[in-house]
Design a protein around this motif. Structure first.
Motif, PDB file in Angstrom:
ATOM      1  N   MET B  27      31.711  47.201  35.255  1.00  0.00           N
ATOM      2  CA  MET B  27      32.743  46.845  34.695  1.00  0.00           C
ATOM      3  C   MET B  27      32.764  47.040  33.185  1.00  0.00           C
ATOM      4  O   MET B  27      31.572  47.021  32.684  1.00  0.00           O
ATOM      5  N   SER B  28      33.786  47.420  32.400  1.00  0.00           N
ATOM      6  CA  SER B  28      33.449  47.693  31.198  1.00  0.00           C
ATOM      7  C   SER B  28      34.804  47.258  30.302  1.00  0.00           C
ATOM      8  O   SER B  28      35.788  47.161  30.797  1.00  0.00           O
ATOM      9  N   SER B  38      41.264  47.890  26.362  1.00  0.00           N
ATOM     10  CA  SER B  38      41.325  48.070  27.796  1.00  0.00           C
ATOM     11  C   SER B  38      40.168  47.574  28.580  1.00  0.00           C
ATOM     12  O   SER B  38      39.123  47.383  28.135  1.00  0.00           O
ATOM     13  N   SER B  39      40.407  47.337  29.705  1.00  0.00           N
ATOM     14  CA  SER B  39      39.248  47.108  30.655  1.00  0.00           C
ATOM     15  C   SER B  39      39.255  47.531  32.109  1.00  0.00           C
ATOM     16  O   SER B  39      40.455  47.974  32.436  1.00  0.00           O
ATOM     17  N   ASP B  40      37.891  47.582  32.554  1.00  0.00           N
ATOM     18  CA  ASP B  40      37.836  48.732  33.668  1.00  0.00           C
ATOM     19  C   ASP B  40      36.781  48.126  34.815  1.00  0.00           C
ATOM     20  O   ASP B  40      35.820  47.533  34.413  1.00  0.00           O
ATOM     21  N   LEU B  41      37.226  48.138  36.133  1.00  0.00           N
ATOM     22  CA  LEU B  41      36.243  47.812  37.083  1.00  0.00           C
ATOM     23  C   LEU B  41      36.095  48.891  38.089  1.00  0.00           C
ATOM     24  O   LEU B  41      37.182  49.309  38.652  1.00  0.00           O
ATOM     25  N   SER B  42      35.099  49.676  38.302  1.00  0.00           N
ATOM     26  CA  SER B  42      34.927  50.572  39.283  1.00  0.00           C
ATOM     27  C   SER B  42      33.961  50.561  40.193  1.00  0.00           C
ATOM     28  O   SER B  42      32.881  50.161  39.780  1.00  0.00           O
ATOM     29  N   PRO B 111      35.386  40.082  33.134  1.00  0.00           N
ATOM     30  CA  PRO B 111      35.678  40.741  32.049  1.00  0.00           C
ATOM     31  C   PRO B 111      35.881  39.875  30.878  1.00  0.00           C
ATOM     32  O   PRO B 111      35.577  40.238  29.842  1.00  0.00           O
TER      33      PRO B 111
END
Lengths: 462, 433
Positions: B27-28, B38-42, B111
């Motif tokens: 997660m970033s 922005s936020s990201d979950l991969s 997040p």
């Protein structure tokens, strides 16, 4: 899958998203690496990935997975991610520039399907390269050849109704030759890579690529370490391409310019001589940085960054274009569906001028000629850039003299743009490679004519 | 997952097989110009299969467990084309636990916590100097859940967390970039990050040109790690040495560094960024002396390269599910006989350059060790004091010469990537201005 994608997009819009897009890729990859005559790596893999990007008010949320059955859950995650950061972004708005919606299946542009190439054929390319590379001289002591290819089914869909399907194919072929004389070892390489089908490799000829790698490695055995100091430099088009990419390309990416970059607020300013013309063009047929549509569904195009010394345009995504009130230049690309797309170059080059090569050399009393791509780096905020080359020659009174190697140059963008005082009359856009930015790699190509630059700092070890 | 693997192993009994599975969640949160953007979950999942047929190894991978049987078949076909000699996989051994590699707080992080972290860092930077902006920052929290199963009865599993942060602070036209990483929240040193980014940005204003000269060069551990990653680490890689692509071929037992220099590859350090209980081949992680008093003691090996020499693996197999194991250092501890307090060390330098950031590392010659770098963040040291930031300067040299020219180590030891080292002073280095 189409229905799953469409319903995932509908679901996030129903929750209140402003925009969303989905990218997926289902690919098969083969890698064969031969070291010292033995196939040491024989790998085949299958990978699927899907990523969804959701814009909620002024925030992006993104999520990705390898499992298509999780798509609706992942879409929900992306929406939640966007929402969770919204309160901390100072009510910033994100406006996406308008773009025509399209529904399209992109036709393949290769003659021979990579799926029809047998393992024996692939191994054949490697054996041919190895044989030729080793045969050049007994001083070539070891050779590494690697071949990899992939074919994929890719989908881009967004909530505005754009739906693009493509079936890209790709290969790359690298030959590394190591020459040894006594204690001294030198390595060089050559390569070929293309999205235009395997015909390109057959045409370029694995044996010729291998020959070039070994000849360069041998040559390096005779090279000395370079001198240092400020001097005039003539850049081979391959090196000139890296120079353009590092010194101008990155700072003209609008995501940099919208933060603090050396080009921030300088649009329309004259920053160089009349002969400074720099272009990024994703539409050149068959180049490593060419593409039909970027990863936001915007058509790849030709953008004039500098025209006669004036900074004419940045490279844009829909977001950066929206922030500056212009149209996207189709430069928003992602390494894979597992990454958010960001502003990237495609094929970047210095446009040709009118100087012949002889004239260019004649103008240099004491300087350096640089060739052999190694790569570069830039700090777009401070404006310092650097690039390294494999080999070069000293120039004395207009003539190439001593061979040198492992040399790098450095400069400040705004100074260097004014110091380009010779632009060759033939264009070569052949320097293919991968550009790294924010942890993502993108295939690019750089080039230009021969360039002459004054007052470059050469960081030689001697 | 393990059940499916056991079924497949039963089906292909008699074929030595190895399975490496990985499930990575990351997660970033990204900030641009003081705003969280922005936020990201991969989530990345996959499994790699190695098969040995007639003493040759082939490999395949898939991101879809449903295709496991097909992946095994492809690996077996690939083995027939392969010329990679491998007779067997590592045998089962007792794997000792390594502490401090998993932090449930990182695994459970949402997040919001990363957003708070980004905002907190921004606020602290502005407390340092109100003119500082966060040009760009990315904070990331991730968990890896890996397993390794082979037909020798190995079935290991490991769970590890990691947190990383990247920040570019800008003050006027000067930037200060810092990266940090940690396996646990406790080790995530935000204060170090803030202080360094702010100091580099603010003190980087007013850069001056310098003249070319040989002098003392002070190198931050981030710069040294980056230089080693592009040169020295490949020189001690057994595969590179066996292929004649390293100048350290036949140099075991020879003096290659300063006589007070020790280097240990240590894969089991508590909370180490590159620690693990077992490597990508299933060999337990261990300590390996690379340099002792400047003498080259050992290379680093994975299972296949060690077998070639009839040696034991040093536990340096690395990689994910998408490729066969390659070789990489774990934690590299660098020590020197002569060290002193950081401030005292600087105060004893009459004429030198302190390099915090250099560009062009990847253009260094990874075989010969020759490098030519652009100093992007460097300060002139005059009479024991950091005097002013430099502009248009380069650092040119050779990594093996650098190892011989160690002058002194500071006491500010920290881990940057693989390297655990303090700020280091090298003598007689060439600076081009």
């Amino acid at each position: 899958m189409d229905t799953q994608i469409k319903s995932a997009l509908d679901a996030v819009m129903a929750k209140g998203a402003k925009y969303a897009d989905i990218r997926s890729s289902d690919s098969t990859n083969t890698t064969i690496t031969q070291k010292n005559g033995n196939i040491e790596d024989m790998t085949t893999g299958n990978s699927f990935a899907v990523g969804i990007r959701v814009l909620y008010k002024g925030s992006w949320g993104f999520a990705s997975t390898n499992d298509i059955s999780e798509l609706s859950g992942v879409a929900d995650t992306a929406f939640r991610m966007a929402k969770s950061i919204q309160r901390s972004n100072n009510n910033a708005e994100i406006i996406l520039s308008d773009v025509k919606t399209i529904e399209k299946i992109i036709a393949p542009n290769y003659k021979k399907n990579i799926r029809d190439i047998s393992i024996d054929d692939r191994v054949g390319f490697i054996r041919e390269g190895y044989k030729t590379a080793m045969s050049v001289s007994p001083e070539i002591k070891s050779v590494q050849v690697s071949y990899s290819d992939s074919h994929a089914k890719k989908i881009f869909a967004n909530t505005e109704g754009t739906y693009i399907t493509s079936n890209p194919q790709y290969f790359r072929y690298y030959v590394f030759s190591n020459a040894r004389r006594g204690e001294r070892i030198e390595q060089s390489y050559d390569r070929c890579a293309s999205f235009s089908g395997i015909d390109e490799l057959i045409q370029k000829d694995p044996a010729k690529i291998a020959l070039s790698a070994s000849q360069k490695a041998l040559k390096l055995l005779d090279a000395e370490l370079p001198p240092s100091g400020t001097m005039s430099a003539i850049l081979h088009p391959e090196v000139g391409g890296v120079f353009v990419h590092e010194a101008v390309g990155h700072a003209s990416e609008a995501d940099h310019a919208l933060r603090e970059s050396i080009f921030t607020g300088k649009l329309g300013d004259t920053l160089g001589n009349e002969n400074l013309n720099i272009i990024d063009d994703a539409t050149i047929v068959g180049k490593h940085g060419s593409y039909k549509y970027d990863d936001e569904g915007v058509r790849g195009q030709k953008t004039q960054i500098f025209k006669n010394g004036v900074l004419e345009s940045f490279l844009h995504s829909r977001e950066t274009a929206g922030a500056m009130g212009v149209e996207s230049t189709g430069n928003c690309r992602a390494q894979s569906p597992e990454f958010m797309p960001i502003v990237r170059m495609g094929n970047t080059y210095f446009d040709k001028g009118d100087m012949g090569l002889d004239e260019m050399f004649e103008g240099v009393k004491h300087g350096i000629y640089m060739a052999g791509f190694k790569g570069g780096q830039v700090d777009p905020t401070g404006g310092t850039f650097t690039f390294g080359v494999e080999y070069g020659y000293l120039i004395e009174n207009g003539k190439k003299t001593k061979l040198v190697k492992d040399c790098a140059m450095s400069g400040h963008i705004l100074d260097v743009l004014k110091n380009i005082n010779g632009v060759g009359n033939k264009l070569h856009i052949e320097s293919l490679g991968f550009c790294g930015k924010d942890g993502q790699m993108a295939p690019v190509c750089d080039g230009g004519p021969y360039l002459r630059v004054n007052n470059l700092l050469v960081g030689g070890q001697k | 997952m393990i059940e499916e693997i056991e079924n497949v192993m039963r089906k292909y009994r008699g074929v030595p097989l190895e399975f490496f599975g990985s499930n990575h969640k990351s997660m970033s949160v990204e900030m641009k110009t003081d705003k969280v953007s922005s936020s990201d979950l991969s989530v990345t999942k996959g499994i790699g299969v190695k098969a040995i047929v007639a003493g040759r190894a082939g490999f395949s991978y898939t991101t879809d467990i449903v295709h496991l049987d097909k992946a095994v078949k492809i690996a077996m076909i690939n083995a027939k084309y392969s010329e990679l000699k491998q007779d067997s996989f590592p045998e089962k051994q007792i794997i000792g636990a390594v502490k401090g590699l998993y932090d449930s707080q990182i695994n459970d992080m949402g997040p919001e916590e990363l957003v708070n972290n980004s905002v907190k860092v921004m606020e602290k930077l502005k407390e340092y100097n109100n003119g500082i902006k966060v040009n760009h920052s990315v904070f990331e929290a991730g968990t890896s859940d890996n397993f390794l199963v082979n037909s020798n009865g190995i079935s290991y599993r490991s769970k590890a967390t990691g947190m990383s942060g990247m920040i570019e602070a800008v003050y006027k036209n000067s930037s200060g970039g810092v990266n940090i990483g940690s396996a646990t929240i406790k080790g995530f040193d935000v204060d170090y990050m803030v202080e360094k980014a702010a100091r580099l940005a603010v003190s980087g204003v007013g850069r001056k040109s310098i003249k070319s000269a040989e002098q003392m060069v002070v190198i931050d551990s981030d710069v040294l790690e980056s230089l080693f990653s592009n040169t020295f680490y490949s020189s001690i890689n057994a595969d590179m040495v066996q292929k004649g692509q390293s100048v350290l071929k036949d140099k075991i037992g020879q003096q290659i560094g300063a006589s007070g220099l020790d280097m240990i590859d240590s894969g089991r350090i508590e909370g180490g960024l590159c620690s693990s209980e077992f490597d990508r081949d299933g060999t337990p992680s261990q300590d390996t002396s690379i340099l002792s008093a400047g003498v080259l003691k050992s290379l680093i090996y994975n299972h296949v390269t060690a077998m070639r020499e009839g040696n034991k693996s040093t536990g340096n197999a690395s990689g994910g599910f998408g490729a066969m194991s390659s070789i990489s250092p774990t934690n590299i501890i660098l020590k020197y006989s002569d060290s002193m307090k950081f401030d005292k060390m600087i105060s004893e330098i009459k004429d030198g350059i302190f390099i915090y950031e250099a560009m062009g590392m990847h253009t260094a010659n990874h075989i010969t060790g020759d490098f030519s770098l652009s100093i992007n963040k460097g300060f002139k040291i005059v009479n024991g004091e950091i005097a002013y930031p430099v502009k248009n300067a380069m650092f040119a040299g050779n990594v093996f010469e650098l190892l011989k020219n160690v002058s002194c180590f500071g006491d500010d030891v920290r881990q940057s990537g693989h390297l655990i080292a303090p700020t280091v002073v090298f003598k007689n280095q060439k600076i081009v201005g």
